[in-house]
Design a protein around this motif. Structure first.
Motif, PDB file in Angstrom:
ATOM      1  N   UNK A  72       0.851  -1.181   0.000  1.00  0.00           N
ATOM      2  CA  UNK A  72       0.000   0.000   0.000  1.00  0.00           C
ATOM      3  C   UNK A  72       0.886   1.230   0.000  1.00  0.00           C
ATOM      4  N   UNK A  73       0.273   2.400   0.079  1.00  0.00           N
ATOM      5  CA  UNK A  73       1.086   3.612   0.170  1.00  0.00           C
ATOM      6  C   UNK A  73       0.370   4.648   1.019  1.00  0.00           C
ATOM      7  N   UNK A  74       1.154   5.595   1.488  1.00  0.00           N
ATOM      8  CA  UNK A  74       0.586   6.716   2.223  1.00  0.00           C
ATOM      9  C   UNK A  74       1.517   7.910   2.095  1.00  0.00           C
ATOM     10  N   UNK A  75       0.976   9.070   2.408  1.00  0.00           N
ATOM     11  CA  UNK A  75       1.702  10.327   2.264  1.00  0.00           C
ATOM     12  C   UNK A  75       2.648  10.512   3.454  1.00  0.00           C
ATOM     13  N   UNK A 150      -8.254   5.844  -1.792  1.00  0.00           N
ATOM     14  CA  UNK A 150      -6.909   5.375  -2.098  1.00  0.00           C
ATOM     15  C   UNK A 150      -6.022   5.322  -0.887  1.00  0.00           C
ATOM     16  N   UNK A 151      -4.863   5.983  -0.964  1.00  0.00           N
ATOM     17  CA  UNK A 151      -3.887   5.927   0.113  1.00  0.00           C
ATOM     18  C   UNK A 151      -4.089   6.958   1.192  1.00  0.00           C
ATOM     19  N   UNK A 152      -5.244   7.604   1.243  1.00  0.00           N
ATOM     20  CA  UNK A 152      -5.457   8.636   2.254  1.00  0.00           C
ATOM     21  C   UNK A 152      -5.845   8.010   3.578  1.00  0.00           C
ATOM     22  N   UNK A 153      -4.871   7.652   4.357  1.00  0.00           N
ATOM     23  CA  UNK A 153      -5.136   7.107   5.683  1.00  0.00           C
ATOM     24  C   UNK A 153      -5.565   8.230   6.620  1.00  0.00           C
ATOM     25  N   UNK A 157       0.780   8.425  10.763  1.00  0.00           N
ATOM     26  CA  UNK A 157       1.703   8.055  11.838  1.00  0.00           C
ATOM     27  C   UNK A 157       1.200   6.834  12.604  1.00  0.00           C
ATOM     28  N   UNK A 158      -0.057   6.444  12.349  1.00  0.00           N
ATOM     29  CA  UNK A 158      -0.643   5.287  13.021  1.00  0.00           C
ATOM     30  C   UNK A 158      -1.560   4.572  12.023  1.00  0.00           C
ATOM     31  N   UNK A 159      -0.954   3.749  11.172  1.00  0.00           N
ATOM     32  CA  UNK A 159      -1.703   3.069  10.107  1.00  0.00           C
ATOM     33  C   UNK A 159      -2.831   2.224  10.689  1.00  0.00           C
ATOM     34  N   UNK A 160      -2.588   1.605  11.836  1.00  0.00           N
ATOM     35  CA  UNK A 160      -3.565   0.681  12.414  1.00  0.00           C
ATOM     36  C   UNK A 160      -4.853   1.385  12.860  1.00  0.00           C
ATOM     37  N   UNK A 161      -4.846   2.721  12.904  1.00  0.00           N
ATOM     38  CA  UNK A 161      -6.073   3.449  13.253  1.00  0.00           C
ATOM     39  C   UNK A 161      -7.163   3.221  12.218  1.00  0.00           C
ATOM     40  N   UNK A 162      -6.793   2.847  10.993  1.00  0.00           N
ATOM     41  CA  UNK A 162      -7.774   2.581   9.935  1.00  0.00           C
ATOM     42  C   UNK A 162      -8.148   1.107   9.848  1.00  0.00           C
TER      43      UNK A 162
END
Length: 204
Positions: A72-75, A150-153, A157-162
């Motif tokens: 995946x990706x994120x900003x 898309x990659x807008x989590x 800083x905390x991917x698991x929040x999603x």
């Protein structure tokens, strides 16, 4: 081309073209983790089967699938707590660039399901297969290119929040198919051998 336009592509993005600066546009670079690996999954199941009565079988299964190191990706050019709606340069860590999409193996998923199936073996011109599935699919990001964020989590800083129900999560699903051999003219090689078949599928 892009590389022939002075100021549009420079390293380390110290300037932008006159056109871009006139509209406050900035480059959007992309990065990829140099240590990316192939994603993998583990699958397991446990099932039992009973002969209910003549020609009828009940089968119940538990199925689990665990996805590891999914891509995946994120900003990464953003601050903790910054929301997707704040697109202003002042909210960026590096104000010379916009979003900096970082592709990596930071994501995971899991799927758990209970499946129950009743089968009647085809006999005396009739057969049926009816199944019900109760399941839950969970992940942080279902599909990078799905057009629904898309990659807008919520918080890079905390991917698991999603972490929560996946886009393709389907809690309930019932499906049945029936086959019935029409009793008339069964032995006629020209106009016999007709069947009625139907599939019924409903899901949440």
């Amino acid at each position: 081309g892009m590389f022939g336009t002075p100021g549009l592509y420079t390293v380390p993005f110290t300037s932008t073209s006159m056109f871009a600066s006139g509209y406050s546009a900035v480059p959007n670079p992309r990065h990829m983790d140099q240590n990316m690996v192939t994603p993998y999954y583990e699958q397991y199941h446990l099932g039992v089967e009973w002969a209910l009565f003549k020609d009828y079988v009940l089968e119940v299964n538990y199925i689990g699938t665990m996805g590891h190191k999914l891509v995946g990706y994120y900003d990464i050019n953003t601050f903790d707590g910054r929301t997707a709606g704040h697109g202003y340069k002042s909210t960026r860590i590096n104000t010379n660039i916009g979003a900096d999409n970082y592709r990596n193996n930071a994501f995971s998923s899991n799927y758990h399901a209970m499946q129950a199936t009743v089968r009647k073996n085809f006999a005396a011109g009739f057969g049926i297969n009816a199944s019900y599935t109760y399941s839950k699919a969970l992940d942080e990001m279902s599909d990078v290119f799905n057009g629904r964020g898309g990659g807008r989590l919520t918080d890079t800083m905390n991917i698991h929040a999603d972490y929560g129900p996946a886009d393709f999560n389907m809690t309930h699903r019932f499906m049945t198919n029936l086959s019935y051999e029409l009793p008339f003219m069964k032995g006629n090689r020209w106009i016999g051998g007709w069947q009625i078949n139907t599939i019924f599928d409903i899901q949440s």
